[in-house]
Design an enzyme around this catalytic site. Sequence first.
Site, PDB file in Angstrom:
ATOM      1  N   SER A 252       0.824  -1.199   0.000  1.00  0.00           N
ATOM      2  CA  SER A 252       0.000   0.000   0.000  1.00  0.00           C
ATOM      3  C   SER A 252       0.857   1.246   0.000  1.00  0.00           C
ATOM      4  O   SER A 252       1.738   1.427   0.835  1.00  0.00           O
ATOM      5  CB  SER A 252      -0.930  -0.037   1.213  1.00  0.00           C
ATOM      6  OG  SER A 252      -1.001   1.220   1.840  1.00  0.00           O
ATOM      7  N   LYS A 253       0.610   2.049  -0.991  1.00  0.00           N
ATOM      8  CA  LYS A 253       1.371   3.285  -1.158  1.00  0.00           C
ATOM      9  C   LYS A 253       1.171   4.163   0.086  1.00  0.00           C
ATOM     10  O   LYS A 253       2.095   4.796   0.573  1.00  0.00           O
ATOM     11  CB  LYS A 253       0.859   3.985  -2.422  1.00  0.00           C
ATOM     12  CG  LYS A 253       1.365   5.384  -2.602  1.00  0.00           C
ATOM     13  CD  LYS A 253       2.672   5.458  -3.345  1.00  0.00           C
ATOM     14  CE  LYS A 253       3.081   6.891  -3.552  1.00  0.00           C
ATOM     15  NZ  LYS A 253       4.509   7.084  -3.640  1.00  0.00           N
ATOM     16  N   ARG A 254      -0.050   4.169   0.582  1.00  0.00           N
ATOM     17  CA  ARG A 254      -0.344   4.996   1.744  1.00  0.00           C
ATOM     18  C   ARG A 254       0.485   4.588   2.955  1.00  0.00           C
ATOM     19  O   ARG A 254       0.763   5.369   3.833  1.00  0.00           O
ATOM     20  CB  ARG A 254      -1.828   4.939   2.075  1.00  0.00           C
ATOM     21  CG  ARG A 254      -2.494   6.285   1.902  1.00  0.00           C
ATOM     22  CD  ARG A 254      -3.975   6.205   2.207  1.00  0.00           C
ATOM     23  NE  ARG A 254      -4.602   5.138   1.437  1.00  0.00           N
ATOM     24  CZ  ARG A 254      -5.566   4.347   1.898  1.00  0.00           C
ATOM     25  NH1 ARG A 254      -5.996   4.467   3.121  1.00  0.00           N
ATOM     26  NH2 ARG A 254      -6.100   3.427   1.121  1.00  0.00           N
ATOM     27  N   ASP A 262       8.294   5.401  -7.853  1.00  0.00           N
ATOM     28  CA  ASP A 262       9.285   5.392  -6.767  1.00  0.00           C
ATOM     29  C   ASP A 262      10.441   4.467  -7.133  1.00  0.00           C
ATOM     30  O   ASP A 262      11.611   4.804  -6.943  1.00  0.00           O
ATOM     31  CB  ASP A 262       8.664   4.884  -5.460  1.00  0.00           C
ATOM     32  CG  ASP A 262       7.631   5.850  -4.893  1.00  0.00           C
ATOM     33  OD1 ASP A 262       7.737   7.049  -5.177  1.00  0.00           O
ATOM     34  OD2 ASP A 262       6.728   5.388  -4.167  1.00  0.00           O
TER      35      ASP A 262
END
Length: 485
Positions: A252-254, A262
């Site tokens: 999860s990027k969050r 990235d």
Amino acid sequence: MEIRTRFAPSPTGYMHIGNLRTALYEYLIAKSQGGKFILRIEDTDQGRLVEGSVDVIYKTMKMTGLQHDEGPDVGGDFGPYVQSERMGMYMDYAKELVAKGEAYYCFCTKERLEGLKTENGEGASFAKYDRHCLGLSAEEVQAKLDAGEPFVIRQKMPDEGTTTFSDVVYGDITVDNTELDDQILMKADGFPTYNFANVVDDHLMQITHVVRGSEYLSSTPKYNLLYDAFGWEKPVYVHLPAVMRDATHKLSKRHGDKSFEDLVNEGYVVDAIMNYIALLGWSPSDNTEIFSLKELEEKFDIAGLSKSPSIFDIKKLTWMNSEYLKNMDFDKYFELAQPKLEETLAGTALDQKKIAALLQKRLETLNDIPGLVAFFKELPEYGTDLYTHKKMKTNDEIALASLQAALPVLEGIEDWNTTVIHDTLMALIGELGIKNGQMLWPVRTALSGEPTSPGGAMELADILGKEESIRRVKAGIELLGGQLG
Ligand code: GLU
């Protein structure tokens, strides 16, 4: 029948690794069977739109080579390919379902629906709609519409029975129809929900294989009921298990996990990233691990998809990345390496190609480059401890003697290149009757000021040039001399 798959990202601002893997498999399913791969932008959730994110999608498709045959930027016979540009038709299709008795208008207020959540006592996230508006007569509905009351359109689920569908990865899945919520098809803002738009668009775009994350598995029976309600043919479903960070958490990027951008920014090569993510949920029948996109197109087979979630292992990707860098054609590698070399070496006369060549076999990521080459630009401060090396059989005294002997010999070289430097130093080693390492390690250390360096004494001397090499050898002599008193 031509295979048609689609990648249907929502423009959220970055490319999640799981989404990119979905895109890759969609591409491969189509291409391995001579089919078409379509890009569709799903932007009906206006609240989630992030500016510039459609460009991120186009850019990613270009960089990765997942060339779509149809899409907003390349056109095609089934456009528009952006959902917000297809608005008129969703309402028409929803009304068609209302006319058929498969959907109905709902005028319930937010407050009323909120109330249902607590009344249900099933947690705030789940509240099955109580069909309050299903009982409205046609006249009542018309009166409310005429009065301009805000409305949504809901799908009417069957009251009994079960719905079964077969997923290529997960097998047969059956749900009780009574468990299915009368989901919203058209929202109060006039936009369709994803749940509705995906069915209408997949049908109109003649998608044969719907490939997406397993989070959509539980909604698929509802989608199939929509296909049935319209009398449309259903697609083949290929749901993919989540890409995990560890045994229990999704990537999860969050939560700090890396997106495709990235990884690129951290010096991973696009081809290596794609190769690695191809293996997150799919394996070839032989055990090969390294393949180009072209090879994948030939090798890929739906049967190799697995339903067990795979863990994104940055170490494995890093290994694969170094394999890619090592085996890359030099010119291509140099093109990728050059911006990183420039970061440190811009403004110097150092031969970047020579330096890049020394590095090629030692890199894990392109971002290793600036740190590895900084000493070429400027000799770092270092301690004499670097001159002591057990295997090379050196210590401060030996190093000092070797550097003192090397200095005049190096000063005497006229034609400064690796071969001449090599021959000269080897001759000196012979004369002195010492081991190679006892000369080459101190010279290498004096030239780099680093405990390890890409390339040995002769390569470093060649790249640094005569004047700078002599200067550094003298600095080494001074350092060791000072230390030994
Ligand atoms: N827009 C959806 C998403 O980004 C696509 C799901 C699908 O492929 O149907 O998750």
